[in-house]
Design an enzyme around this catalytic site. Sequence first.
Site, PDB file in Angstrom:
ATOM      1  N   LEU A 104       0.838  -1.671   0.103  1.00 48.86           N
ATOM      2  CA  LEU A 104       0.140  -0.313  -0.457  1.00 48.86           C
ATOM      3  C   LEU A 104       0.686   1.205  -0.089  1.00 48.86           C
ATOM      4  CD1 LEU A 104      -3.246  -0.631   2.542  1.00 48.86           C
ATOM      5  CD2 LEU A 104      -3.103  -0.312  -0.405  1.00 48.86           C
ATOM      6  N   CYS A 105       1.863   1.352   0.695  1.00 47.38           N
ATOM      7  CA  CYS A 105       3.346   2.684   0.590  1.00 47.38           C
ATOM      8  C   CYS A 105       3.708   2.933  -0.642  1.00 47.38           C
ATOM      9  CB  CYS A 105       3.657   1.910   1.735  1.00 47.38           C
ATOM     10  SG  CYS A 105       4.213   1.135   1.875  1.00 47.38           S
ATOM     11  N   THR A 106       4.125   2.074  -1.756  1.00 45.53           N
ATOM     12  CA  THR A 106       4.390   1.934  -2.624  1.00 45.53           C
ATOM     13  C   THR A 106       3.054   2.160  -3.931  1.00 45.53           C
ATOM     14  OG1 THR A 106       5.429   0.590  -2.811  1.00 45.53           O
ATOM     15  CG2 THR A 106       5.519   0.612  -4.769  1.00 45.53           C
TER      16      THR A 106
END
Lengths: 444, 183
Positions: free
Chosen positions: A209-211
């Site tokens: 998700l952070c990507t």
Amino acid sequence: MADSASQSRSRDLDKLLLRSGNLVGPTFEPGTELRDALNEFVRVLVIGAGGLGCELLKDLAFSGFRNLEVIDMDRIEVTNLNRQFLFRLGDVGKPKAEVAAKRVMERVSGVDIKPHFCRIEDKPISFYNDFHIIVLGLDSVEARSYINSVACSFLEYDSDDNPREESIKPMVDGGTEGFKGHARIIMPGVTPCFECTIWLFPPQVKFPLCTLAETPRTAAHCIEYAHLIKWDEAHSGKTFDPDDPEHMQWVYSEAVKRAELFGIPGVTYSLTQGVVKNIIPAIASTNAIISAACALETLKVVSGCSKTLTNYLTYNGVEGLHTKVTEFVRDKDCLVCGPGVLIELETSVTLKKFIDLLEDHPKLLLTRVSVTYRGKNLYMQAPPVLEEMTRSNLDLPLFELVSKTPRDIVHVTGAAGKGDTKQSCSRKLRVVFKGMDVDMAGGA
Amino acid sequence: MIKLFKVKEKQREQAENENGKPPVKKQSAGELRLHKDISELNLPKTCSISFPNGKDNLMNFEVTIRPDEGYYTGGTFTFSFSISPMYPHEAPKVKCKTKVYHPNIDLEGNVCLNILREDWKPVLNINTIIYGLYHLFTEPNHEDPLNHDAAAVLRDNPKMFESNVRRAMHGGYVGQTYFTRCM
């Protein structure tokens, strides 16, 4: 005229069905009776009327099966038309099962195909028991797993843990992904079921998700950002529906904005659909090859006119052409198709006493036992909140807790083995109550 | 198998005449695996689990974490877990129901935890995930940001990050965002 036409139509099939040979299956009994039975008696269910389903219906109809039913929950989309050859532009929006059934019946005289435009879960379990064989042309692990569990629920074992032949519901499963495909035969209790070999499916690729939120690098990242993060921000509480074109359009336009912001090329509407619905481009020829293999195996299983493949065919047309049949083995402890451990009990045995028995049972040696029955948790030894909620069941007779069912399946989890070699496990138990049933040994 | 099919047909007719009830579907393999995971939970005292839909629906539950060390000491954070029938082939879906000022949890409750997405493996279990979530509170990390601002503050000014966390947990604004009290 009609007679000679039907004669010439079955000519090639007759060569298989009317005479014996060296490669026939063990129970093969050639003759016109067999051909007539194939025509009139045998009932085949095809699950899915998409890329594989269209091919399957056509192939099965041409192979002499006349009582077919097909089930599919989808409507025809424009993008299906390149390979789902039973559909025309004017059919877009109509249920796949209905159009597919109609087209094959128009083309192949004498065949009767009953369409079902619904989800597989909508049908009662007994619906599936009406068919002699189930052919699967599906694109999801979940749907296969469901049908597998249904077919395995008909399976019964005798007191020696051998499957009762007449309770076996054969399945033929096809699947394709681009240039690759598989065809397999599942004879519950004899060959591995879908759940025995579920590890064969590659894990789904998921992006961190952070990507997605911070460092998107590909068009797919932008699409997943719009789908997983942006959607929730903009539509508090409303769930995203991948089959709603408006929803898809919204995700697409957000993905385009995101891609422009990061200078990433390649976001298109069809890629958006592909990423969100996890669609892999389908190749018509792969579908045709896999379906042909499945239809042929169906004919072989039903008629015995030749030995069937044992038990898993893989096809790979990516580089050159490679195809191979592998014999997978059953998981003897499979919770879905395995026999389970037979346990005979008096109707007076309490749940507490039952749990104590499992500790001493030579095949189980289970400690720290939790018990579940048809979705009801009879006893949970952890976590404390569930232990408390289920504790009062311990003093009740198990027979009462299973609604006085004379024989049924109960699942338990716990630690198996003695001393330092304890291993946590789930076990299937065939519980039979003494004196309640003439047939003491059975139970699926 | 046609002969066998005919035998079967006869038996079924008999069974139906005897008023035999049709078989009922069993629990899915995913439900059974989840049952095993839940019955083996071994939670630290800072974590608790509850089942809002009762003891027979394990597919949806809530986990509450009360960190006893680090920036988030004293806060109470609730996560919802939703398990698909394909578990453990598919990872559980986890959302943070408490609005939190955290670099790895966004304001919608999305959580950036590797084992929930790219690094999920069927050998992992519910216990692993709960420990992973707990870890996020003891060691928030600015390298995997979902809340961009919070991550930048944690990286550049840990003192200010600490006071922002306290303010959010007591109920109040950090920048433009209001956080409800969760102490």
